[in-house]
Enzyme design. Structure first.
Site, PDB file in Angstrom:
ATOM      1  N   ASP A  80     -32.649   1.394 106.488  1.00  0.00           N
ATOM      2  CA  ASP A  80     -31.364   2.085 106.365  1.00  0.00           C
ATOM      3  C   ASP A  80     -30.270   1.033 106.293  1.00  0.00           C
ATOM      4  O   ASP A  80     -30.221   0.137 107.148  1.00  0.00           O
ATOM      5  CB  ASP A  80     -31.112   2.979 107.584  1.00  0.00           C
ATOM      6  CG  ASP A  80     -32.059   4.179 107.640  1.00  0.00           C
ATOM      7  OD1 ASP A  80     -32.912   4.294 106.746  1.00  0.00           O
ATOM      8  OD2 ASP A  80     -31.933   4.981 108.573  1.00  0.00           O
ATOM      9  N   ASP A 131     -32.869  18.225 105.822  1.00  0.00           N
ATOM     10  CA  ASP A 131     -32.475  17.757 107.149  1.00  0.00           C
ATOM     11  C   ASP A 131     -32.170  18.983 107.997  1.00  0.00           C
ATOM     12  O   ASP A 131     -31.172  19.675 107.772  1.00  0.00           O
ATOM     13  CB  ASP A 131     -31.265  16.831 107.043  1.00  0.00           C
ATOM     14  CG  ASP A 131     -31.578  15.582 106.220  1.00  0.00           C
ATOM     15  OD1 ASP A 131     -32.757  15.191 106.182  1.00  0.00           O
ATOM     16  OD2 ASP A 131     -30.652  15.006 105.621  1.00  0.00           O
TER      17      ASP A 131
END
Length: 243
Positions: free
Chosen positions: A10, A129
């Protein structure tokens, strides 16, 4: 079929970071994204899950850096974060990544999402998500701060649009090292009609073994982030545990 592991890199402000529950400001920095990605490749990864957090949060982009990283890797890359229009999609695919993940765009712009799926097929996955609120499965967008509707309704639409793959995250688990939501993974895999990749909460080799038990039900892979960076286990250990 053995579970595919996707170590995560990330990226925020040019650095490899990990967040807790996806919250901006909860970053722990782990150095250069290039070094992190190459380390996973050297450790035996077949895939790297590469995320532009700044693009996901709408606060800038690391596009050029990510393109360089993809270019240097010999393994397959799943690229994610802020891919919400044709310009961003074209740039992401042009890096040579194997596939991209659409997140917010799949919730906010269904027509564009359908067109991206129709044009690029297997190279487009959709990230779901999920936050479970009082028993309801709600989707989260814009770096997990906006409500994106009911999981099952959106999944029905995406299935009709021919989505080829889903990356499923329980946002309350991500970056917490508290174990994956196996029930959610099994439920989504049961209705998705396409492979599912698990994301969030993996803390141990036993967690990975538990996800691997779901491969027959349609769970194809698992993204592993914080557990690797925190030294809970090594990638070679993880690969051995699920193969």
């Amino acid at each position: 079929m053995s579970l595919v592991l996707l170590p995560a890199v990330d990226v925020a402000d040019g650095q490899a970071v990990r967040l807790v529950q996806g919250k901006a400001g909860s970053e722990t920095t782990y150095g250069s994204p290039r070094d992190a990605a190459l380390a996973w490749q050297n450790d035996g990864a077949e895939w790297v899950h590469l995320v532009d957090l700044d693009a996901a949060f709408g606060r800038g982009s690391n596009r050029e850096l990510l393109a360089q990283v993809v270019g240097e890797l010999d393994v397959k890359v799943e690229l994610s974060g802020g891919i919400r229009d044709d310009e961003a999609l074209t740039a992401a695919l042009a890096t040579g990544c194997a596939r991209v993940n659409l997140g917010t765009a799949a919730l906010e712009d269904p027509e564009w999402c359908a067109s991206a799926i129709a044009r690029h097929g297997e190279r487009v996955a959709v990230g779901l998500d999920v936050e479970i609120v009082e028993g309801a499965h709600r989707l989260r967008g814009r770096g997990w701060v906006s409500d994106g509707g009911d999981l099952w309704e959106v999944l029905e639409r995406l299935r009709a649009q021919g989505c080829s793959r889903y990356v499923v995250t329980d946002v309350t688990k991500d970056g917490t090292l508290t174990g994956p939501n196996l029930e959610l993974l099994a439920q989504v895999a049961g209705v998705a009609n396409a492979p599912v990749i698990a994301s969030g909460g993996v803390s141990s080799l036993d967690d990975l073994r538990a996800i691997a038990e779901l491969t027959g039900a349609g769970v194809e892979g698992a993204i592993v982030g914080k557990a690797l960076y925190a030294g809970r286990f090594t990638l070679p250990d993880a690969i051995a545990a699920v193969s």
